[in-house]
Scaffold this motif. Structure first.
Motif, PDB file in Angstrom:
ATOM      1  N   SER A  36      51.884  14.252  63.489  1.00 21.99           N
ATOM      2  CA  SER A  36      52.118  12.850  63.144  1.00 21.99           C
ATOM      3  C   SER A  36      50.835  12.093  62.805  1.00 21.99           C
ATOM      4  CB  SER A  36      52.838  12.147  64.299  1.00 21.99           C
ATOM      5  OG  SER A  36      52.022  12.130  65.460  1.00 21.99           O
ATOM      6  N   THR A  55      53.528   9.156  61.549  1.00 20.06           N
ATOM      7  CA  THR A  55      54.523   8.362  62.263  1.00 20.06           C
ATOM      8  C   THR A  55      55.120   7.264  61.393  1.00 20.06           C
ATOM      9  OG1 THR A  55      53.436   8.843  64.353  1.00 20.06           O
ATOM     10  CG2 THR A  55      54.918   6.960  64.328  1.00 20.06           C
ATOM     11  N   THR A  74      56.746  17.040  68.441  1.00 18.05           N
ATOM     12  CA  THR A  74      55.698  16.225  67.816  1.00 18.05           C
ATOM     13  C   THR A  74      54.369  16.438  68.517  1.00 18.05           C
ATOM     14  OG1 THR A  74      56.116  14.303  69.245  1.00 18.05           O
ATOM     15  CG2 THR A  74      57.346  14.427  67.163  1.00 18.05           C
ATOM     16  N   ALA A  87      55.813   9.035  67.585  1.00 18.71           N
ATOM     17  CA  ALA A  87      56.532   9.871  66.616  1.00 18.71           C
ATOM     18  C   ALA A  87      57.834  10.402  67.222  1.00 18.71           C
ATOM     19  CB  ALA A  87      55.646  11.025  66.153  1.00 18.71           C
ATOM     20  N   GLU A  90      60.453   7.796  67.172  1.00 20.29           N
ATOM     21  CA  GLU A  90      61.029   7.625  65.830  1.00 20.29           C
ATOM     22  C   GLU A  90      62.084   8.699  65.553  1.00 20.29           C
ATOM     23  OE1 GLU A  90      60.711   5.208  63.379  1.00 20.29           O
ATOM     24  OE2 GLU A  90      59.806   4.167  65.084  1.00 20.29           O
TER      25      GLU A  90
END
Length: 139
Positions: A36, A55, A74, A87, A90
Motif C-alpha cells: 500500500s 491506500t 496488506t 489499507a 479500505e
C-alpha cells in the motif's frame, strides 16, 4: 471485550512476515499480497508477487486488480507506520476478507527474505536480533 476475544481477533485480522513467507513458499493460504506504499517506495523494492495499490487508490481500483472475495494481506513500511492498517480498513469497507502483515517490508527484509527490485531480487543477511541463525522462533 475480554482478553481471549481481543487476542483471537488480532490473530484473525493480523499475520506476520514469517507466516506470510511460509504461506507463499508452501503454496498454502491463498491470498493477494498488497503493497500500500507510494510509487517511489514500491520502486525501491517490494515483496515478490505483491500487487502495488496505494491506500488512496484502493476504493477506486481494487475491483479491477483483485477479484471480489479474494483474501487480501496488506503491508506497508513497518511497525512505525499504520499504512497497512489503513489499507486493510479500505479493503474491509469494500467487503474483502483482509489481514494486515505486521512488521511490513522492514521486518520482511530484516528476516532475510527476498525483495523484488527493477534489477532482480535482493536478499540481505538476516538481522541476528530478528532472526538469529539456527534458532527458530517456535512461537
Amino acid at each position: 471485550m475480554n482478553a481471549l476475544d481481543f487476542f483471537t481477533a488480532r490473530l484473525t485480522f493480523q499475520t506476520d512476515v514469517s507466516d506470510v513467507q511460509a504461506a507463499l513458499a508452501g503454496g498454502a493460504d491463498r491470498f493477494v499480497l498488497v503493497d500500500s506504499r507510494s510509487d517511489a517506495a514500491w520502486a525501491q523494492g517490494h515483496l515478490p508477487g505483491a500487487v502495488h495499490l496505494p491506500t488512496a487508490e484502493i476504493a477506486a481500483r481494487a475491483s479491477t486488480l483483485i477479484p471480489a472475495g479474494s483474501n487480501v494481506v496488506t503491508y506497508c513500511w513497518g511497525p512505525g507506520c499504520n499504512g497497512a492498517t489503513r489499507a486493510a480498513a479500505e479493503f474491509a469497507r469494500l467487503g474483502y476478507p483482509v489481514r494486515e502483515m505486521l512488521g511490513g517490508i522492514e521486518y520482511w527484509t530484516r528476516e532475510g527474505f527476498p525483495v523484488a527490485t527493477a534489477t532482480g531480487e535482493l536478499v540481505q543477511p538476516a538481522d541476528p536480533l530478528t532472526a538469529p541463525a539456527g534458532i527458530a522462533c517456535a512461537c
